[in-house]
Motif scaffolding. Sequence first.
Motif, PDB file in Angstrom:
ATOM      1  N   ASN A 194      35.330  38.222   9.646  1.00  0.00           N
ATOM      2  CA  ASN A 194      36.144  37.643   8.475  1.00  0.00           C
ATOM      3  C   ASN A 194      36.383  36.298   8.480  1.00  0.00           C
ATOM      4  O   ASN A 194      37.135  35.629   9.223  1.00  0.00           O
ATOM      5  N   ARG A 196      33.107  42.988  15.882  1.00  0.00           N
ATOM      6  CA  ARG A 196      33.392  41.887  14.815  1.00  0.00           C
ATOM      7  C   ARG A 196      34.862  41.178  14.897  1.00  0.00           C
ATOM      8  O   ARG A 196      35.424  40.419  13.921  1.00  0.00           O
ATOM      9  N   GLY A 254      28.405  33.449   8.782  1.00  0.00           N
ATOM     10  CA  GLY A 254      28.193  34.428   7.497  1.00  0.00           C
ATOM     11  C   GLY A 254      27.451  35.718   8.219  1.00  0.00           C
ATOM     12  O   GLY A 254      27.688  36.661   7.853  1.00  0.00           O
ATOM     13  N   GLN A 255      26.173  35.487   8.888  1.00  0.00           N
ATOM     14  CA  GLN A 255      25.395  36.461   9.311  1.00  0.00           C
ATOM     15  C   GLN A 255      26.201  37.233  10.261  1.00  0.00           C
ATOM     16  O   GLN A 255      25.634  38.513  10.556  1.00  0.00           O
ATOM     17  N   THR A 256      27.045  37.202  10.861  1.00  0.00           N
ATOM     18  CA  THR A 256      27.832  37.653  11.955  1.00  0.00           C
ATOM     19  C   THR A 256      28.659  39.023  11.236  1.00  0.00           C
ATOM     20  O   THR A 256      29.000  39.877  11.950  1.00  0.00           O
ATOM     21  N   GLY A 257      28.989  38.988   9.950  1.00  0.00           N
ATOM     22  CA  GLY A 257      29.883  39.821   9.489  1.00  0.00           C
ATOM     23  C   GLY A 257      31.320  39.764   9.872  1.00  0.00           C
ATOM     24  O   GLY A 257      32.356  40.569   9.453  1.00  0.00           O
TER      25      GLY A 257
END
Length: 140
Positions: free
Chosen positions: A34, A64, A29-32
């Motif tokens: 999808n 990302r 979640g913290q990586t951004g």
Amino acid sequence: MPPKRSIHQVTLQLTAGAAAVAELGKMLGQTGVNLVEIKRRYDELTAAQRGDVVPVRVTVFDDRSFALQLRTPPTSFLIRRALGAAGSARPGHDTAGTLTSAQLRAVAERKLPDLNTDDLDKAVRIVAGTARSMGVRVQG
């Protein structure tokens, strides 16, 4: 254009063909990245192994984007499936069951790509050690 740089790498043990987005969210979640796209691609890649636990190494890059690298199921999972039962609650004291040499060899063949050997006989010995530590008797 400079090469992509890895910013996060994690190995997750997910259910093949039915990965939980919540499980992905905890770790990624913290990586951004999808998460829904990771789930969709993982489920696509593991659809043939539905129901198995298939570990995946997820690498997230600085733009990302991500890469998935599938592993073989954990040895303990393969032993439990071959045995048809869970391991012993007290290994060394109680026996959970017995694996035949053919079952042991089949587990070793499936696990061979992720082991640190190329020799099938050594892989069988590695799997036999895991089975014994689970309280499973190895036959032959």
